[in-house]
Design an enzyme around this catalytic site. Structure first.
Site, mmCIF file in Angstrom:
data_model
loop_
_atom_site.group_PDB
_atom_site.id
_atom_site.type_symbol
_atom_site.label_atom_id
_atom_site.label_comp_id
_atom_site.label_asym_id
_atom_site.label_seq_id
_atom_site.Cartn_x
_atom_site.Cartn_y
_atom_site.Cartn_z
ATOM 1 N N LYS A 1 0.840 -1.201 0.000
ATOM 2 C CA LYS A 1 0.000 0.000 0.000
ATOM 3 C C LYS A 1 0.885 1.266 0.000
ATOM 4 C CE LYS A 1 -3.673 -2.426 2.578
ATOM 5 N NZ LYS A 1 -4.646 -2.343 3.696
ATOM 6 N N HIS B 1 -1.634 -5.495 1.509
ATOM 7 C CA HIS B 1 -2.864 -6.274 1.363
ATOM 8 C C HIS B 1 -2.517 -7.670 0.882
ATOM 9 C CE1 HIS B 1 -6.840 -7.568 0.004
ATOM 10 N NE2 HIS B 1 -6.204 -8.042 -1.055
HETATM 11 P P1 CMP Z 1 -7.056 -5.194 4.599
HETATM 12 O O1 CMP Z 1 -7.386 -6.352 5.476
HETATM 13 O O2 CMP Z 1 -5.940 -5.282 3.645
HETATM 14 O O3 CMP Z 1 -8.366 -4.768 3.783
HETATM 15 C C1 CMP Z 1 -9.397 -4.081 4.436
HETATM 16 C C2 CMP Z 1 -8.773 -2.912 5.079
HETATM 17 O O4 CMP Z 1 -9.648 -2.058 5.741
HETATM 18 C C3 CMP Z 1 -7.824 -3.368 6.160
HETATM 19 O O5 CMP Z 1 -6.739 -3.958 5.533
HETATM 20 C C4 CMP Z 1 -7.559 -2.082 6.893
HETATM 21 O O6 CMP Z 1 -6.514 -1.361 6.294
HETATM 22 C C5 CMP Z 1 -8.867 -1.358 6.672
HETATM 23 N N1 CMP Z 1 -9.588 -1.307 7.902
HETATM 24 C C6 CMP Z 1 -10.143 -2.329 8.555
HETATM 25 N N2 CMP Z 1 -10.744 -1.885 9.664
HETATM 26 C C7 CMP Z 1 -10.555 -0.563 9.691
HETATM 27 C C8 CMP Z 1 -10.941 0.443 10.584
HETATM 28 N N3 CMP Z 1 -11.643 0.167 11.673
HETATM 29 N N4 CMP Z 1 -10.559 1.683 10.290
HETATM 30 C C9 CMP Z 1 -9.865 1.962 9.166
HETATM 31 N N5 CMP Z 1 -9.462 1.035 8.285
HETATM 32 C C10 CMP Z 1 -9.816 -0.204 8.562
#
Ligand code: CMP
Length: 144
Positions: free
Chosen positions: A10, A116
């Site tokens: 990212k 990711h």
């Molecule tokens: P990832 O699992 O790669 O994909 C979904 C993304 O959403 C996760 O990484 C986080 O970067 C983001 N994410 C998940 N929960 C939150 C949250 N509560 N606040 C902000 N970003 C979030």
């Protein structure tokens, strides 16, 4: 059971100079890199990629962030690579991911969690075809 997974460094990971370190970990583990490109992600691609999160309160922030800077998109191949790559990444929240994982070693923020990785083989197929054209992937096998 040969699988492929989609990984993306990212914008925070690229800005912090962690691209080499992240690629190193998957190479060292023994997985095979079959696709790699540096991208400016469009809003359209970001929204499709994060479609499952579209009802979440953090969705627009997520799209803003992933489109905010350069992203390194990758496809890795190997036995059980989908689950193993996720293990190497660590838990979503870097404050609770184990030391030794990418997020555990380098991250502190859930919204800036560096990388990711596809969460299942079906998701991986969807994400690979969303991010890469067939001709951008190289079919090769390590000789040993
Ligand atoms: P990832 O699992 O790669 O994909 C979904 C993304 O959403 C996760 O990484 C986080 O970067 C983001 N994410 C998940 N929960 C939150 C949250 N509560 N606040 C902000 N970003 C979030």
């Amino acid at each position: 059971n040969l699988e492929r997974t989609f990984l993306a460094v990212k914008p925070d990971g690229v800005q912090r100079g962690l691209v080499g370190e992240i690629i190193r970990r998957y190479e060292a583990k023994g997985f095979t890199l079959v696709g790699l490109k540096l991208m400016q992600v469009s809003r359209e691609l970001a929204e499709q990629h994060y479609d499952v999160h579209k009802e979440r309160p953090f969705f627009s922030g997520l799209v803003d962030f992933i489109t905010s800077g350069a992203v390194v998109a990758m496809v890795w191949e190997g036995d059980g690579v989908v689950a193993s790559a996720r293990k190497i990444i660590g838990a979503t929240n870097p404050l609770t991911s184990e030391p030794g994982t990418i997020r555990g070693d380098y991250g502190v923020s859930i919204g800036r969690n560096l990388i990711h990785g596809s969460d299942a083989p079906e998701t991986a197929q969807r994400e690979i075809s969303l991010w890469f054209k067939d001709e951008e992937l190289v079919n090769w096998q390590p000789s040993v």
